[in-house]
Write an enzyme that holds these catalytic residues in place. Structure first.
Site, mmCIF file in Angstrom:
data_model
loop_
_atom_site.group_PDB
_atom_site.id
_atom_site.type_symbol
_atom_site.label_atom_id
_atom_site.label_comp_id
_atom_site.label_asym_id
_atom_site.label_seq_id
_atom_site.Cartn_x
_atom_site.Cartn_y
_atom_site.Cartn_z
ATOM 1 N N ASN A 95 0.815 -1.237 0.000
ATOM 2 C CA ASN A 95 0.000 0.000 0.000
ATOM 3 C C ASN A 95 0.838 1.272 0.000
ATOM 4 O OD1 ASN A 95 0.770 -0.658 2.633
ATOM 5 N ND2 ASN A 95 -1.026 0.295 3.541
ATOM 6 N N GLU B 224 7.860 2.337 15.377
ATOM 7 C CA GLU B 224 8.775 2.867 14.380
ATOM 8 C C GLU B 224 8.753 4.386 14.480
ATOM 9 O OE1 GLU B 224 7.042 0.868 11.034
ATOM 10 O OE2 GLU B 224 8.626 -0.634 11.106
ATOM 11 N N GLU C 208 4.039 -4.411 12.498
ATOM 12 C CA GLU C 208 3.001 -3.395 12.234
ATOM 13 C C GLU C 208 1.927 -4.098 11.422
ATOM 14 O OE1 GLU C 208 3.177 -0.594 13.608
ATOM 15 O OE2 GLU C 208 5.247 0.063 13.756
ATOM 16 N N CYS D 137 -3.179 1.455 6.465
ATOM 17 C CA CYS D 137 -3.421 0.757 7.740
ATOM 18 C C CYS D 137 -4.144 1.676 8.695
ATOM 19 C CB CYS D 137 -2.114 0.262 8.331
ATOM 20 S SG CYS D 137 -0.912 1.564 8.573
HETATM 21 P P1 NAD Z 1 0.613 -9.339 3.621
HETATM 22 O O1 NAD Z 1 0.722 -9.710 5.060
HETATM 23 O O2 NAD Z 1 -0.042 -10.265 2.705
HETATM 24 O O3 NAD Z 1 2.069 -9.083 3.021
HETATM 25 C C1 NAD Z 1 2.970 -8.148 3.552
HETATM 26 C C2 NAD Z 1 4.377 -8.569 3.189
HETATM 27 O O4 NAD Z 1 4.705 -9.751 3.896
HETATM 28 C C3 NAD Z 1 4.584 -8.907 1.723
HETATM 29 O O5 NAD Z 1 5.887 -8.513 1.357
HETATM 30 C C4 NAD Z 1 4.442 -10.421 1.695
HETATM 31 O O6 NAD Z 1 5.096 -11.023 0.614
HETATM 32 C C5 NAD Z 1 5.100 -10.778 3.015
HETATM 33 N N1 NAD Z 1 4.644 -12.012 3.629
HETATM 34 C C6 NAD Z 1 3.401 -12.555 3.585
HETATM 35 N N2 NAD Z 1 3.358 -13.685 4.320
HETATM 36 C C7 NAD Z 1 4.593 -13.838 4.860
HETATM 37 C C8 NAD Z 1 5.196 -14.802 5.714
HETATM 38 N N3 NAD Z 1 4.507 -15.851 6.165
HETATM 39 N N4 NAD Z 1 6.492 -14.649 6.081
HETATM 40 C C9 NAD Z 1 7.201 -13.581 5.653
HETATM 41 N N5 NAD Z 1 6.693 -12.653 4.807
HETATM 42 C C10 NAD Z 1 5.414 -12.764 4.426
HETATM 43 O O7 NAD Z 1 -0.050 -7.899 3.650
HETATM 44 P P2 NAD Z 1 -0.497 -7.031 2.393
HETATM 45 O O8 NAD Z 1 -1.739 -7.633 1.871
HETATM 46 O O9 NAD Z 1 0.682 -6.837 1.491
HETATM 47 O O10 NAD Z 1 -0.781 -5.625 3.089
HETATM 48 C C11 NAD Z 1 -2.008 -5.280 3.624
HETATM 49 C C12 NAD Z 1 -2.001 -5.441 5.115
HETATM 50 O O11 NAD Z 1 -0.925 -4.712 5.704
HETATM 51 C C13 NAD Z 1 -3.247 -4.880 5.765
HETATM 52 O O12 NAD Z 1 -3.713 -5.758 6.753
HETATM 53 C C14 NAD Z 1 -2.762 -3.589 6.416
HETATM 54 O O13 NAD Z 1 -3.513 -3.137 7.499
HETATM 55 C C15 NAD Z 1 -1.384 -3.956 6.807
HETATM 56 N N6 NAD Z 1 -0.596 -2.750 6.989
HETATM 57 C C16 NAD Z 1 -0.260 -2.396 8.261
HETATM 58 C C17 NAD Z 1 0.454 -1.230 8.479
HETATM 59 C C18 NAD Z 1 0.866 -0.808 9.863
HETATM 60 O O14 NAD Z 1 1.774 -0.023 9.987
HETATM 61 N N7 NAD Z 1 0.235 -1.293 10.912
HETATM 62 C C19 NAD Z 1 0.825 -0.430 7.403
HETATM 63 C C20 NAD Z 1 0.428 -0.823 6.119
HETATM 64 C C21 NAD Z 1 -0.278 -1.996 5.922
#
Ligand code: NAD
Length: 471
Positions: A141, A448, A237, A271
């Site tokens: 995102n 962070e 996060e 997020c």
């Molecule tokens: P996601 O968890 O599918 O993927 C995030 C990243 O993690 C990607 O690079 C993915 O390839 C990697 N990943 C996925 N599974 C993994 C595993 N088992 N081990 C290691 N790496 C892994 O999330 P997304 O769909 O890319 O992003 C959306 C989500 O992120 C939403 O839930 C959003 O709220 C959250 N988000 C949180 C914040 C925050 O600061 N709290 C900020 C932005 C997005």
């Protein structure tokens, strides 16, 4: 585009296609990195660590040189970011500028030690040393902002890094890494591309001392499990379901434009987006009518590179499907779904028509789950204490905002909410380098940004110096 390992471009640039979410056209290819590639990147980071950790002054100088290069290449990086992520170009530029701000702030930060006691008999100092190799895993995102929140603190603290961007948005990250490798010593910043499998290779790698992860709560749980055998430090996060709670004295004229932007910026894929609005029942119809009218004039949905567009597509097909199914479910439960914004384009991409959803049951999944898209439920309430209790009973704890003409009243309520950030009469906004950020409960742990962000990528070492040797 290729990964950078030990200062050199590596790989074939094949295995994963990166597509434009607005047109579905192929933009570029990247590698799907496996065990050998992840190991090479981790070993390069580990080998570069001791020298990089040695001199604070050298690190500061190198980081300021990175800032110059990245500022000079803002246009190129913003264009890549819009093409792979979908966001309007002006928002991509904001992301790139925020990155340089965070970088400069950390480069200039002085926080090597804190004197705890300075007595005749003893000096006690909290000193910080790097963790070692930090694995950085980012979502799609805000590929650059979220990287910035992790990378610059890690480097300033003396760590070296291996970055794994999301598979749908790796390009701006890989290019950024190529650029900073022009001025950083080889091995300090390395990249590996791929999906969850590549991420879990990084999370399980023995030389990695810490994982800084941003993504969904479900993935955060897997990261924590994979990190356990090697006792890695973690910052997670994770997801959020931020509420905006409007009190009965809130001035709708003043409040609603900000609430709407807080909900629909980046097509709701934030997020910290406002993901549900609570309004007193007596104000509900007026608030909904005004939100619909405002959204109709403010949101032009189309290709992020097209001038005048204020909302791009969502980033990928799975996300589009998720938002559509939550809205369909709300509609099936009898909620009122009002479609808003200008959708006057003929692109085939992952576009979601923004909607304001009212007369919705507070237990509907669109209210209780994270939609991560431009679908805003407005929930009517009669008793503010019941809303506070139900929010605190929910799983997430990222942010919440309380909106009122009486700031003291709003503060009293805001400080009872179980969240990482509680806002009064505003909601989130671009990350500020000096203000720590993070969640509680299922929104994760660790912080962070700010001095706290630096400490989280450091190990605390207490130094005790006796002034005299006593028997
Ligand atoms: P996601 O968890 O599918 O993927 C995030 C990243 O993690 C990607 O690079 C993915 O390839 C990697 N990943 C996925 N599974 C993994 C595993 N088992 N081990 C290691 N790496 C892994 O999330 P997304 O769909 O890319 O992003 C959306 C989500 O992120 C939403 O839930 C959003 O709220 C959250 N988000 C949180 C914040 C925050 O600061 N709290 C900020 C932005 C997005």
């Amino acid at each position: 585009m290729l990964n950078t390992v030990n200062g050199s471009s590596v790989g074939s640039g094949e295995g994963l296609d990166v597509t434009d979410p607005a047109t579905l056209e192929h933009i570029d290819g990247v590698d799907r990195c496996g065990p050998a590639e992840v190991d090479a990147a981790c070993q390069a980071a580990a080998a570069a660590g001791p020298k990089w950790a040695r001199s604070e002054a050298d690190r500061q100088k190198a980081m300021l040189a990175c800032a110059e290069i990245l500022a000079a290449c803002e246009d190129e990086l913003a264009g890549l970011l819009t093409r792979e992520q979908g966001k309007p170009l002006a928002q991509a530029h904001q992301e790139l500028r925020g990155n340089v701000r965070i970088l400069q702030w950390y480069a200039n930060l002085e926080h090597s030690h804190v004197v705890l006691r300075d007595l005749a008999e003893e000096l006690v100092v909290a000193t910080y040393r790097p963790v070692g190799v930090v694995g950085i895993i980012t979502p799609w995102n805000f590929p650059v902002t979220i990287l910035a929140m992790k990378l610059w603190a890690a480097l300033r603290a003396g760590n070296t890094v291996v970055i794994k961007p999301a598979p749908t948005t790796p390009l701006a990250t890989l290019r950024l890494a190529e650029l900073v490798n022009q001025v950083l010593p080889p091995g300090v910043v390395n990249t590996v591309t791929g999906g969850a499998e590549t991420g879990s290779l990084l999370t399980g790698h023995p030389v990695v001392g810490k994982i800084s992860f941003t993504g969904s709560t479900a993935s955060g749980r897997s990261v924590m499990q994979a990190a356990a055998p090697t006792l890695k430090r973690l910052t997670l996060e994770l997801g959020g379901n931020d509420p905006a709670l409007l009190l009965d004295d809130a001035d709708l004229d003043a409040v609603l434009p900000t609430v709407l932007l807080g909900a629909f910026y980046n097509a709701g894929q934030v997020c910290q987006a406002i993901k549900r609005v609570y309004v007193p029942t007596a104000m509900r119809d007026e608030a909904v009518a005004r939100l619909v009218a405002l959204a109709d004039t403010r949101f032009v949905v189309g290709h992020g590179l097209q001038p005048g567009v204020t909302m791009g597509p969502v980033n990928n097909g799975a996300q589009k499907q998720r938002v559509a199914s939550l809205v369909a479910d709300a509609e099936a439960r009898g909620a009122r779904v009002q479609r808003v914004g200008d959708m006057n384009h003929d692109l085939p991409g992952h576009f979601v028509r923004p909607v304001i959803v009212s007369r919705i049951d507070a237990a509907a999944p669109l209210v209780t789950e994270e939609q991560f898209g431009p679908a805003l439920p407005v929930v009517a309430y009669d008793d503010v204490e019941e809303v506070v209790d139900s929010l605190n009973a929910g799983p997430y704890g990222l942010d919440a905002s309380v909106w009122s003409a009486d700031a003291d009243r709003a503060v009293e309520i805001a400080t009872r909410l179980q969240v990482g950030q509680a806002y009064v009469n505003s909601h989130a906004g671009p990350p500020e380098p000096d203000v720590p950020f993070g969640g509680v409960k299922a929104s994760g742990f660790g912080r962070e940004l700010g001095v706290r962000g630096l400490e989280e990528v450091s190990e605390l070492r207490v130094l005790r110096v006796a002034r005299t040797v006593t028997a």
